[in-house]
Scaffold this motif. Structure first.
Motif, PDB file in Angstrom:
ATOM      1  N   ARG A  11       0.826  -1.203   0.000  1.00  0.00           N
ATOM      2  CA  ARG A  11       0.000   0.000   0.000  1.00  0.00           C
ATOM      3  C   ARG A  11       0.864   1.258   0.000  1.00  0.00           C
ATOM      4  O   ARG A  11       0.693   2.166  -0.798  1.00  0.00           O
ATOM      5  N   THR A  14       2.697   1.844  -3.178  1.00  0.00           N
ATOM      6  CA  THR A  14       1.758   2.334  -4.189  1.00  0.00           C
ATOM      7  C   THR A  14       1.494   3.818  -4.016  1.00  0.00           C
ATOM      8  O   THR A  14       1.563   4.588  -4.965  1.00  0.00           O
ATOM      9  N   TYR A  15       1.215   4.214  -2.767  1.00  0.00           N
ATOM     10  CA  TYR A  15       0.893   5.624  -2.534  1.00  0.00           C
ATOM     11  C   TYR A  15       2.074   6.534  -2.829  1.00  0.00           C
ATOM     12  O   TYR A  15       1.927   7.614  -3.400  1.00  0.00           O
ATOM     13  N   CYS A  18       2.444   6.858  -6.468  1.00  0.00           N
ATOM     14  CA  CYS A  18       1.342   7.700  -6.923  1.00  0.00           C
ATOM     15  C   CYS A  18       1.660   9.170  -6.746  1.00  0.00           C
ATOM     16  O   CYS A  18       1.444   9.975  -7.647  1.00  0.00           O
TER      17      CYS A  18
ATOM     18  N   MET B 105      -0.810   0.331 -11.161  1.00  0.00           N
ATOM     19  CA  MET B 105      -1.357   0.870  -9.915  1.00  0.00           C
ATOM     20  C   MET B 105      -2.866   1.016 -10.000  1.00  0.00           C
ATOM     21  O   MET B 105      -3.581   0.727  -9.052  1.00  0.00           O
ATOM     22  N   THR B 108      -4.378  -2.398  -9.394  1.00  0.00           N
ATOM     23  CA  THR B 108      -4.444  -2.879  -8.014  1.00  0.00           C
ATOM     24  C   THR B 108      -5.577  -2.190  -7.259  1.00  0.00           C
ATOM     25  O   THR B 108      -6.127  -2.756  -6.341  1.00  0.00           O
ATOM     26  N   GLY B 109      -5.925  -0.993  -7.712  1.00  0.00           N
ATOM     27  CA  GLY B 109      -7.062  -0.310  -7.127  1.00  0.00           C
ATOM     28  C   GLY B 109      -6.709   0.269  -5.781  1.00  0.00           C
ATOM     29  O   GLY B 109      -6.255  -0.425  -4.887  1.00  0.00           O
ATOM     30  N   PHE B 110      -6.852   1.559  -5.630  1.00  0.00           N
ATOM     31  CA  PHE B 110      -6.605   2.178  -4.334  1.00  0.00           C
ATOM     32  C   PHE B 110      -7.549   3.349  -4.210  1.00  0.00           C
ATOM     33  O   PHE B 110      -8.163   3.779  -5.204  1.00  0.00           O
ATOM     34  N   ARG B 111      -7.686   3.873  -3.027  1.00  0.00           N
ATOM     35  CA  ARG B 111      -8.578   4.996  -2.825  1.00  0.00           C
ATOM     36  C   ARG B 111      -8.027   6.214  -3.566  1.00  0.00           C
ATOM     37  O   ARG B 111      -6.819   6.451  -3.543  1.00  0.00           O
TER      38      ARG B 111
END
Lengths: 279, 303
Positions: A11, A14-15, A18, B105, B108-111
């Motif tokens: 997570r 990923t962030y 991003c 990304m 994978t799916g994220f908020r």
């Protein structure tokens, strides 16, 4: 490492990715926007800040009071609007013809239209120049409209053909039974059914024309027919480039594209992703 | 309906002929535009490439292959070709890396996924001339933000990015990557959505980890998509003009000049239409070869 920490780690990565990518995507634009809202002292300050200390619209005012910029703006609007109208009409007929009728030479023609999209346009510069010079159309708006046909047409034909293909022929057959000719059926049955897509495609054609740089650079090089894109590339006065005004004008020029994309995103993205596969 | 075509014109029924007539009438305007604005100019390009074009009346004087000799033999040509290749494949690589990371990304799916997608699309939406201006301002020697940040780290890092032959090309490539990676992301996301969920699920049930799933299931499924995208990107790389022209004008020297700019400069600064057309023919052939790779893969996909 158990499952949960692994997931949290994933997570976090990923962030972080991003944020980095979003920063790369956004910062150049935000930086330009911020510069456009600063006064000259702050634009050239040795310690620049992303958020302007005092927001001012001086740069925008200066752009709007610049008579030659406003003239280029008018040219761009007229050329983009007229060429969009012409392109959409021509493409609508073509898309309908290709979608509904089978005739000799159909497939090679469709492929050639596809080929225009990948044609190196620089190669066409010399012949275009000669053709327009012979027709005395260099530095005129009709000349540019003619040239812009090939800017928008390939994409609009393929996108519209896709949308018309999706309409079942039975819908039209009912109209034929009622005595409609093909032309009437196109405008009374097909066009209303593809209206939203048609609007999106039209806006897309407008943006392509609005953003076009190479052809007007050469074929509309004098003051009277110059477009905004070319004017903006050489937006320089005797003291050099005024970066504040330059950024303000750039932001203004990008507005139509941003508006159209936020409105027509759905259609264009769908069309583009199908377009890459189909055309 | 396609079967009818085989019968030929003479044996076609009245109804088929009527259908042909209507079809041809509908496409006539676009075909006329195609003939005047593409076919005819292309013929002219080929014609000029073997002629000397005399200004101001564009009279022709046949010179055979000498324009090609002149173009290929010029001292700048190897540099221009090298720049074109670095430009095309460098930006292709970087665009794909960024586009791929984004697309994965998104998968994978994220908020905040939707927000992220809309925001990253912004560079792609920018008119090329605006993108050029934004980056010119970033790269500005005295007041650019890039040099400001670098000066905080170490004053010697701040250089004239666009004015230095060794950094100019890379700097413009970064701007070009910026404008193009969202498109790769969009396309790959569309491609990923086309992969049936059962495939990846089946692999996971069989015990494959996510790297294995990506390598053995996702990537092969995306192969044709990636092929098409690569070809399109290569073509648009070879065809580019706007960004380099406005950011460096091909300079300093010819350190950022690519084929497109070379054609422009030969034609409209040296007024050598013949040689410019010869370079144009070379560029056309390169793009045509790439297109021929694209067209068949296209047909397969449609069927």
């Amino acid at each position: 490492m158990n499952r949960k920490t692994k997931r949290i780690l994933l997570r976090t990565v990923t962030y972080i990715l991003c944020i980095i990518i979003a920063a790369f995507a956004l910062l150049p634009f935000l930086w330009g926007l911020s510069t456009s809202l600063k006064d000259n002292v702050e634009v050239y300050s040795l310690n620049p800040t992303l958020i302007p200390k005092n927001i001012t619209f001086e740069n925008y005012k200066a752009v709007f009071h610049d008579t030659s910029m406003m003239h280029y703006f008018r040219n761009s609007v007229v050329i983009a609007l007229v060429s969009t109208l012409v392109t959409i009409f021509v493409s609508l007929f073509a898309a309908y013809g290709f979608s509904r009728y089978r005739f000799p030479g159909r497939a090679p023609l469709l492929t050639s239209i596809l080929f225009i999209r990948v044609l190196p346009r620089v190669c066409l510069l010399v012949p275009f120049y000669v053709i327009l010079a012979n027709m005395r159309l260099v530095n005129t708006i009709p000349g540019l409209v003619l040239v812009y046909l090939i800017v928008g047409m390939p994409l609009t034909v393929w996108l519209l053909k896709g949308y018309i293909d999706a309409i079942p022929i039975e819908v039209e057959e009912a109209a034929f039974v009622d005595g409609c000719g093909p032309l009437k059926s196109l405008f009374l049955v097909v066009v209303p059914m593809v209206a939203p897509a048609l609007a999106a495609v039209g806006m897309f054609a407008f943006i392509l024309a609005w953003n076009e740089f190479l052809f007007p650079l050469l074929l509309a090089s004098d003051e009277s027919s110059r477009t905004l894109s070319v004017g903006l590339a050489f937006y320089i006065d005797e003291t050099g480039i005024q970066w504040g005004q330059m950024m303000a004008a750039s932001i203004l020029m990008s507005l139509p594209a941003i508006c159209v994309f936020s409105y027509a995103q759905k259609y264009i993205i769908k069309g583009m992703s199908e377009g890459a596969v189909k055309g | 309906m396609y079967a009818l075509k085989k019968k030929g014109l003479r044996h076609a029924t009245k109804r088929e002929k009527r259908s042909w007539l209507f079809g041809i009438l509908f496409i006539l305007p676009s075909v006329a535009a195609l003939a005047c604005m593409v076919v005819y100019p292309l013929i002219l390009t080929f014609l000029y490439s073997v002629n000397k074009v005399l200004l101001p009346n564009f009279d022709l004087e046949f010179v055979g292959a000498s324009n090609f000799m002149k173009a290929l033999g010029s001292s700048q040509f190897p540099t221009v070709l090298k720049n074109t290749l670095i430009w095309t494949f460098g930006s292709l690589f970087l665009r794909f890396v960024l586009g791929f990371i984004c697309a994965m990304m998104m998968e994978t799916g994220f908020r905040g996924k939707t927000v992220f997608r809309v925001l990253t699309l912004l560079p792609w939406v920018m008119p090329s001339i605006v993108a050029s201006n934004l980056w010119r301002w970033i790269y500005n020697v005295d007041n650019g933000i890039l040099n400001y940040v670098l000066k905080q780290i170490n004053p010697s890092l701040a250089i004239n990015w666009l004015g230095n032959p060794s950094t100019a090309l890379v700097s413009v490539i970064m701007a070009y990557v910026w404008t193009g990676f969202p498109y790769i992301m969009l396309m790959l996301v569309a491609g990923l959505q086309g992969i049936p969920k059962e495939y990846t699920e089946a692999a996971q049930i069989d015990g494959a980890n996510s790297v294995q799933v990506f390598w053995h299931v996702t990537l092969p499924q995306l192969k044709s998509f990636i092929m098409i995208l690569t070809i399109l990107e290569i073509i648009s790389g070879f065809n580019s003009f706007d960004l380099i022209f406005t950011m460096t004008g091909g300079g300093p020297g010819v350190s950022t000049e690519i084929l497109g700019l070379n054609i422009y400069r030969t034609a409209f600064q040296n007024y050598d239409f013949g040689t410019a057309s010869a370079i144009g023919v070379i560029l056309l052939l390169i793009v045509l070869v790439a297109f021929l790779f694209y067209a068949p893969s296209n047909k397969k996909k449609q069927a």
